[in-house]
Design an enzyme around this catalytic site. Structure first.
Site, PDB file in Angstrom:
ATOM      1  N   SER A 188      39.627  41.239  37.136  1.00 13.06           N
ATOM      2  CA  SER A 188      40.455  42.448  37.197  1.00 13.06           C
ATOM      3  C   SER A 188      41.678  42.176  38.054  1.00 13.06           C
ATOM      4  CB  SER A 188      39.686  43.600  37.862  1.00 13.06           C
ATOM      5  OG  SER A 188      38.426  43.810  37.267  1.00 13.06           O
ATOM      6  N   HIS A 217      40.638  39.939  41.226  1.00  8.25           N
ATOM      7  CA  HIS A 217      39.259  39.849  41.703  1.00  8.25           C
ATOM      8  C   HIS A 217      38.394  39.340  40.552  1.00  8.25           C
ATOM      9  CE1 HIS A 217      35.760  40.679  44.114  1.00  8.25           C
ATOM     10  NE2 HIS A 217      35.203  41.249  43.050  1.00  8.25           N
ATOM     11  N   ASP A 225      38.497  45.540  47.389  1.00  9.66           N
ATOM     12  CA  ASP A 225      38.293  45.311  45.953  1.00  9.66           C
ATOM     13  C   ASP A 225      38.165  46.620  45.174  1.00  9.66           C
ATOM     14  OD1 ASP A 225      38.426  42.570  46.383  1.00  9.66           O
ATOM     15  OD2 ASP A 225      36.288  42.414  46.761  1.00  9.66           O
ATOM     16  N   ASN A 258      46.223  42.384  43.559  1.00  5.75           N
ATOM     17  CA  ASN A 258      45.189  41.378  43.802  1.00  5.75           C
ATOM     18  C   ASN A 258      44.503  41.040  42.491  1.00  5.75           C
ATOM     19  OD1 ASN A 258      43.310  39.777  45.340  1.00  5.75           O
ATOM     20  ND2 ASN A 258      41.807  41.431  45.174  1.00  5.75           N
TER      21      ASN A 258
HETATM   22  C1  GRF Z   1      39.994  33.460  42.168  1.00 10.36           C
HETATM   23  O1  GRF Z   1      38.759  33.449  41.527  1.00 10.36           O
HETATM   24  C2  GRF Z   1      40.402  34.871  42.492  1.00 10.36           C
HETATM   25  O2  GRF Z   1      39.950  35.799  41.548  1.00 10.36           O
HETATM   26  C3  GRF Z   1      39.735  35.118  43.797  1.00 10.36           C
HETATM   27  O3  GRF Z   1      39.834  33.904  44.498  1.00 10.36           O
HETATM   28  C4  GRF Z   1      39.927  32.839  43.556  1.00 10.36           C
HETATM   29  C5  GRF Z   1      41.173  32.089  43.888  1.00 10.36           C
HETATM   30  O4  GRF Z   1      41.318  30.926  43.121  1.00 10.36           O
HETATM   31  N1  GRF Z   1      40.331  36.227  44.479  1.00 10.36           N
HETATM   32  P1  GRF Z   1      42.671  30.105  43.162  1.00 10.36           P
HETATM   33  O5  GRF Z   1      42.940  29.761  44.612  1.00 10.36           O
HETATM   34  O6  GRF Z   1      43.751  30.950  42.589  1.00 10.36           O
HETATM   35  O7  GRF Z   1      42.396  28.892  42.344  1.00 10.36           O
END
Ligand code: GRF
Length: 221
Positions: free
Chosen positions: A138, A111, A147, A109
């Site tokens: 991260s 985050h 997370d 993932n």
């Molecule tokens: C990103 O900020 C990611 O870190 C979080 O959700 C957002 C997704 O953005 N988990 P995108 O859909 O990849 O533009």
């Protein structure tokens, strides 16, 4: 042998785009995005995937009576593609323990914070409210706790006094687009490994243009 990724999204898909670009340009080698699965039919990221000829699926969580049943359906769909890695790229659903435990060492993932700071939502506003000097993103292995899980790579960005959540979020997002492809490239090529709950890199990570730090390189003894 070509490795396969299945990406899970819920929205915009800018991380999907950065990973796709990395597969197309050779930053990530011998790898294809086998499918993009969204829990929202209106996710703009689906259009990005379709334009690139990637199979897409929608599994609407609202059609399932429970989180567990949604996760079972999602898992069945993912497993049809037999992916090497399942990549959460803005997938805004909490996953059941059973789902997470089905993909040991294969579920990652991104985050938008320097974990373990600011798990959960609204990370940019919370970072500004806390007055931290550094914020970031991260990439981590997913464990049942939200997370959390072993960190693969982090990028830090400064927080300016003139920042609002949107400005800070844009700075973090640019860093996300650098580190997610780097993490996936290293995991898929074996340059980065999860061993006994810790992440080990076997060679230095290329420095990130938009970021201030990279992780320390640790070799298992
Ligand atoms: C990103 O900020 C990611 O870190 C979080 O959700 C957002 C997704 O953005 N988990 P995108 O859909 O990849 O533009």
């Amino acid at each position: 042998m070509i490795k396969k990724l299945v990406l899970l999204i819920s929205g915009r898909g800018s991380n999907l785009q950065s990973i796709l670009r990395a597969c197309q340009t050779g930053q990530i080698i011998d790898t294809k995005i086998a499918a993009v699965i969204s829990n929202r039919a209106a996710a703009p990221g689906l259009v990005v995937a379709q334009a690139a000829g990637i199979p897409t699926e929608v599994i609407d969580h609202r059609a399932f009576p429970s989180r567990a049943e949604f996760d079972i359906a999602l898992q069945q769909q993912i497993d049809q593609y037999a992916p090497d890695l399942v990549v959460l790229a803005g997938f805004m659903r909490q996953l059941t323990d059973a789902f997470v435990e089905h993909y040991p060492g294969r579920l990652v993932n991104i985050h938008p914070s320097l974990l373990p700071a600011f798990p959960g939502l609204h990370t940019h506003a919370r970072a500004i409210a806390q007055g931290v000097c550094w914020h970031g993103a991260s990439v981590h292995f997913v464990i049942p706790e939200l997370d959390a899980g072993p960190v693969i790579i982090q990028a830090a960005v400064p927080v300016h006094t003139s920042d609002d959540p949107a400005k800070l979020g844009a700075r973090v997002l640019a860093a996300e687009h650098e580190i997610y492809p780097q993490a996936l490239s290293a995991l898929l090529s074996g340059r980065c490994k999860l061993e006994e709950g810790r992440v080990y890199w076997s060679d230095p990570i290329p420095s990130c243009a938009n970021t201030a730090i990279n992780p320390v390189v640790i070799t298992p003894s």
